[in-house]
Design a protein around this motif. Structure first.
Motif, PDB file in Angstrom:
ATOM      1  N   LEU A 105      -6.753  -8.166 -11.154  1.00  0.00           N
ATOM      2  CA  LEU A 105      -6.733  -6.562 -10.331  1.00  0.00           C
ATOM      3  C   LEU A 105      -6.118  -7.050  -9.432  1.00  0.00           C
ATOM      4  O   LEU A 105      -5.495  -6.224  -8.039  1.00  0.00           O
ATOM      5  N   VAL A 106      -6.613  -8.209  -8.632  1.00  0.00           N
ATOM      6  CA  VAL A 106      -6.417  -8.254  -7.168  1.00  0.00           C
ATOM      7  C   VAL A 106      -4.896  -9.260  -7.123  1.00  0.00           C
ATOM      8  O   VAL A 106      -4.251  -9.363  -5.914  1.00  0.00           O
ATOM      9  N   ARG A 107      -4.302  -9.739  -8.014  1.00  0.00           N
ATOM     10  CA  ARG A 107      -2.507 -10.740  -7.635  1.00  0.00           C
ATOM     11  C   ARG A 107      -1.458  -9.169  -6.662  1.00  0.00           C
ATOM     12  O   ARG A 107      -0.826  -9.969  -5.882  1.00  0.00           O
ATOM     13  N   PRO A 108      -1.628  -7.828  -7.713  1.00  0.00           N
ATOM     14  CA  PRO A 108      -1.076  -7.354  -6.487  1.00  0.00           C
ATOM     15  C   PRO A 108      -1.318  -6.676  -5.197  1.00  0.00           C
ATOM     16  O   PRO A 108      -0.515  -7.366  -4.546  1.00  0.00           O
ATOM     17  N   ALA A 157     -21.101  -1.921  -5.383  1.00  0.00           N
ATOM     18  CA  ALA A 157     -21.178  -2.931  -3.868  1.00  0.00           C
ATOM     19  C   ALA A 157     -20.988  -4.275  -4.744  1.00  0.00           C
ATOM     20  O   ALA A 157     -20.078  -5.030  -3.636  1.00  0.00           O
ATOM     21  N   LYS A 158     -21.293  -4.937  -5.779  1.00  0.00           N
ATOM     22  CA  LYS A 158     -21.852  -6.040  -6.438  1.00  0.00           C
ATOM     23  C   LYS A 158     -20.036  -6.019  -6.394  1.00  0.00           C
ATOM     24  O   LYS A 158     -19.325  -7.332  -6.278  1.00  0.00           O
ATOM     25  N   SER A 159     -19.166  -5.534  -7.410  1.00  0.00           N
ATOM     26  CA  SER A 159     -17.689  -5.356  -7.401  1.00  0.00           C
ATOM     27  C   SER A 159     -17.255  -5.356  -6.347  1.00  0.00           C
ATOM     28  O   SER A 159     -15.911  -6.087  -6.225  1.00  0.00           O
ATOM     29  N   VAL A 160     -17.400  -4.213  -5.300  1.00  0.00           N
ATOM     30  CA  VAL A 160     -16.719  -4.338  -4.232  1.00  0.00           C
ATOM     31  C   VAL A 160     -16.732  -6.438  -3.049  1.00  0.00           C
ATOM     32  O   VAL A 160     -15.675  -6.475  -3.403  1.00  0.00           O
ATOM     33  N   LYS A 161     -17.583  -7.000  -3.412  1.00  0.00           N
ATOM     34  CA  LYS A 161     -17.937  -8.117  -2.829  1.00  0.00           C
ATOM     35  C   LYS A 161     -17.301  -8.851  -3.767  1.00  0.00           C
ATOM     36  O   LYS A 161     -16.118  -9.664  -3.085  1.00  0.00           O
ATOM     37  N   VAL A 162     -17.140  -8.430  -4.625  1.00  0.00           N
ATOM     38  CA  VAL A 162     -15.992 -10.017  -5.703  1.00  0.00           C
ATOM     39  C   VAL A 162     -14.593  -9.707  -5.584  1.00  0.00           C
ATOM     40  O   VAL A 162     -14.227 -10.687  -5.555  1.00  0.00           O
ATOM     41  N   LEU A 163     -14.185  -8.693  -5.646  1.00  0.00           N
ATOM     42  CA  LEU A 163     -13.161  -8.305  -5.398  1.00  0.00           C
ATOM     43  C   LEU A 163     -12.276  -8.701  -4.131  1.00  0.00           C
ATOM     44  O   LEU A 163     -11.908  -9.267  -3.609  1.00  0.00           O
ATOM     45  N   CYS A 164     -13.314  -8.303  -2.956  1.00  0.00           N
ATOM     46  CA  CYS A 164     -13.314  -8.665  -1.511  1.00  0.00           C
ATOM     47  C   CYS A 164     -12.670 -10.792  -1.853  1.00  0.00           C
ATOM     48  O   CYS A 164     -12.003 -11.267  -1.097  1.00  0.00           O
ATOM     49  N   ASP A 165     -14.110 -11.139  -1.893  1.00  0.00           N
ATOM     50  CA  ASP A 165     -14.340 -12.521  -2.413  1.00  0.00           C
ATOM     51  C   ASP A 165     -12.699 -12.886  -2.832  1.00  0.00           C
ATOM     52  O   ASP A 165     -12.263 -14.232  -1.835  1.00  0.00           O
ATOM     53  N   ALA A 166     -12.763 -12.507  -3.575  1.00  0.00           N
ATOM     54  CA  ALA A 166     -10.824 -12.918  -4.379  1.00  0.00           C
ATOM     55  C   ALA A 166     -10.139 -12.846  -4.069  1.00  0.00           C
ATOM     56  O   ALA A 166      -8.875 -13.272  -3.756  1.00  0.00           O
ATOM     57  N   LEU A 167      -9.716 -12.388  -2.650  1.00  0.00           N
ATOM     58  CA  LEU A 167      -8.583 -11.916  -2.036  1.00  0.00           C
ATOM     59  C   LEU A 167      -8.473 -12.423  -0.213  1.00  0.00           C
ATOM     60  O   LEU A 167      -8.416 -11.902   0.808  1.00  0.00           O
ATOM     61  N   GLY A 168      -9.748 -12.992  -0.330  1.00  0.00           N
ATOM     62  CA  GLY A 168     -10.578 -13.835   0.771  1.00  0.00           C
ATOM     63  C   GLY A 168     -10.580 -12.865   1.782  1.00  0.00           C
ATOM     64  O   GLY A 168     -10.418 -13.348   3.032  1.00  0.00           O
ATOM     65  N   LEU A 169     -11.330 -12.187   2.062  1.00  0.00           N
ATOM     66  CA  LEU A 169     -11.594 -10.987   2.430  1.00  0.00           C
ATOM     67  C   LEU A 169     -13.051 -11.151   2.856  1.00  0.00           C
ATOM     68  O   LEU A 169     -13.965 -10.895   2.237  1.00  0.00           O
ATOM     69  N   VAL A 193     -17.728  -5.166   5.511  1.00  0.00           N
ATOM     70  CA  VAL A 193     -16.490  -5.693   5.450  1.00  0.00           C
ATOM     71  C   VAL A 193     -16.180  -6.214   6.804  1.00  0.00           C
ATOM     72  O   VAL A 193     -16.630  -5.814   7.724  1.00  0.00           O
ATOM     73  N   ARG A 194     -15.166  -7.517   7.191  1.00  0.00           N
ATOM     74  CA  ARG A 194     -14.637  -7.949   8.310  1.00  0.00           C
ATOM     75  C   ARG A 194     -13.357  -7.533   8.406  1.00  0.00           C
ATOM     76  O   ARG A 194     -13.014  -7.918   7.500  1.00  0.00           O
ATOM     77  N   ILE A 195     -12.477  -6.432   9.264  1.00  0.00           N
ATOM     78  CA  ILE A 195     -10.975  -6.283   9.223  1.00  0.00           C
ATOM     79  C   ILE A 195     -10.942  -6.935  10.754  1.00  0.00           C
ATOM     80  O   ILE A 195     -11.360  -6.130  11.870  1.00  0.00           O
ATOM     81  N   ASN A 196      -9.238  -7.981  10.819  1.00  0.00           N
ATOM     82  CA  ASN A 196      -9.245  -7.841  12.651  1.00  0.00           C
ATOM     83  C   ASN A 196     -10.323  -8.406  13.280  1.00  0.00           C
ATOM     84  O   ASN A 196      -9.982  -7.720  13.950  1.00  0.00           O
ATOM     85  N   GLY A 197     -11.309  -9.080  12.558  1.00  0.00           N
ATOM     86  CA  GLY A 197     -12.490  -9.649  13.542  1.00  0.00           C
ATOM     87  C   GLY A 197     -13.730  -8.607  13.523  1.00  0.00           C
ATOM     88  O   GLY A 197     -14.804  -8.727  14.990  1.00  0.00           O
ATOM     89  N   GLN A 198     -13.515  -6.631  12.845  1.00  0.00           N
ATOM     90  CA  GLN A 198     -14.838  -5.920  13.392  1.00  0.00           C
ATOM     91  C   GLN A 198     -15.135  -5.944  12.105  1.00  0.00           C
ATOM     92  O   GLN A 198     -14.596  -5.998  11.607  1.00  0.00           O
ATOM     93  N   TYR A 199     -16.605  -5.440  12.290  1.00  0.00           N
ATOM     94  CA  TYR A 199     -17.393  -5.096  11.368  1.00  0.00           C
ATOM     95  C   TYR A 199     -17.424  -3.639  10.932  1.00  0.00           C
ATOM     96  O   TYR A 199     -17.441  -2.679  11.991  1.00  0.00           O
TER      97      TYR A 199
END
Length: 347
Positions: A105-108, A157-169, A193-199
């Motif tokens: 899923l995260v490869r692209p 929410a758990k799935s979002v976190k697992v995917l974010c973790d896999a993408l280094g987010l 999430v933290r995007i460009n230093g902001q939550y």
């Protein structure tokens, strides 16, 4: 799967951290029972809180849903007996399948910007996951959304976190209480999430619910994409676990895409374009509080644009977030605004 952000671990006292590590290692190793350090209270509340926060930090641990324990007076340790929802061979099968699923899923999205990685994950959830109104046990875990295509807010929410973790987010799971007085029976779970230093708050479950049309089609919604504290708590209960504050309101989806309006004439112009092209249009109103009077003015502008093409507008409204969606039709339609229900699963 990549190392998760251990946000809740970092906010525990040292003695709880020691218990956390022992619990996490025993569960990861699929042990039937194992020793953990003794805790001051023996009523189980402290242990439950640590176990609860492990599962927020590590949603990839989908198989451990509870525990029992034994203690002996004057012993420095407790014996923890975890409860697994599958036998060990099945757990290993699911682990292997889910790891492969996440990697694929995260490869692209590996080379995308942080904002686009977040959008990629959000869109995957909205397009591919169905809210499980029956609330099956696995729908509370990543195996529901990522393995079966169904989930409730916790599993999503758990799935979002697992995917974010896999993408280094950077991402954590946020959780609020229920409120029976408002008809909200269950806790609700989403992400920060933290995007460009902001939550920012990201509630993929609410957007998922909004995007499902009566005819079975999907219109991806972004009403809960990168909200600040002020806006998310218009229709979310207060948090019951620690979380960073989210003060920035300038990078929500509608602001980023210039779909957040403060002037009635801008709404009219975009409604004219939508009437001409026959397209559905969604926008956010930011020109002061969305009172009934302001709503009437907005509806008048949209309907006026439709009349230039001899069409009527079908309008839906997410009132707490001041987001309107409309399309035009040639049919005889009642000039009415339909109020959208975004939290059906929590009632």
């Amino acid at each position: 799967m990549k190392q998760a952000e251990e946000y809740y671990y970092g906010r525990m006292p040292k003695e709880n951290q020691n218990v956390y590590r022992a619990m996490l290692n025993g569960i990861r190793n699929l042990e039937d029972e194992f020793l953990i350090p003794q805790v001051p209270t023996t009523d189980g509340n402290q242990l439950y809180e640590i176990f609860f926060q492990i599962r927020l930090d590590h949603p990839e641990i989908f198989w451990a849903v509870g525990f029992k324990y034994r203690y002996y007076q004057d012993s420095p340790n407790l014996i923890l007996i975890p409860e697994y929802i599958f036998d060990k061979n099945k757990i290993r099968e699911h682990q292997k399948a889910l790891t492969a699923r996440v990697d694929k899923l995260v490869r692209p999205a590996l080379k995308l910007s942080e904002w686009d990685k977040e959008k990629y994950i959000h869109d995957f959830i909205c397009e591919n996951i169905r809210y499980d109104k029956l609330k099956k046990p696995y729908s509370h875990e990543i195996i529901g959304p990522l393995g079966h295509g169904v989930g409730v807010c916790e599993g999503i929410a758990k799935s979002v976190k697992v995917l974010c973790d896999a993408l280094g987010l950077w991402c954590i799971i946020a959780i609020c209480g229920n409120n029976p007085e408002k008809g909200i029976k269950y806790r609700h779970t989403w992400n920060i999430v933290r995007i460009n230093g902001q939550y920012y708050h990201l509630d993929a479950t609410f957007d998922n619910t909004l995007g499902k049309n009566e005819d079975g089609s999907v219109s991806i919604r972004y009403d809960y994409f990168n909200l600040d504290d002020k806006n998310i708590f218009r229709d979310h209960e207060p948090l019951i676990a620690p979380a960073p504050s989210c003060p920035d309101s300038s990078h929500s989806y509608y602001r980023e895409k210039k779909l957040s309006f403060t002037r009635l004439e801008d709404v009219y112009k975009r409604a004219l374009q939508a009437a001409k092209k026959g397209r559905e249009f969604t926008f956010h109103w930011r020109g002061g509080y969305l009172t009934r009077e302001v709503l009437t003015d907005l509806v008048d502008q949209i309907q006026a644009a439709g009349k230039t093409r001899e069409k009527k507008a079908i309008i839906t409204l997410n009132w707490p977030q001041a987001v309107l969606r409309f399309h035009f039709t040639d049919q005889q339609a009642e000039e009415k605004v339909f109020i959208e229900e975004v939290n059906e699963g929590e009632k």
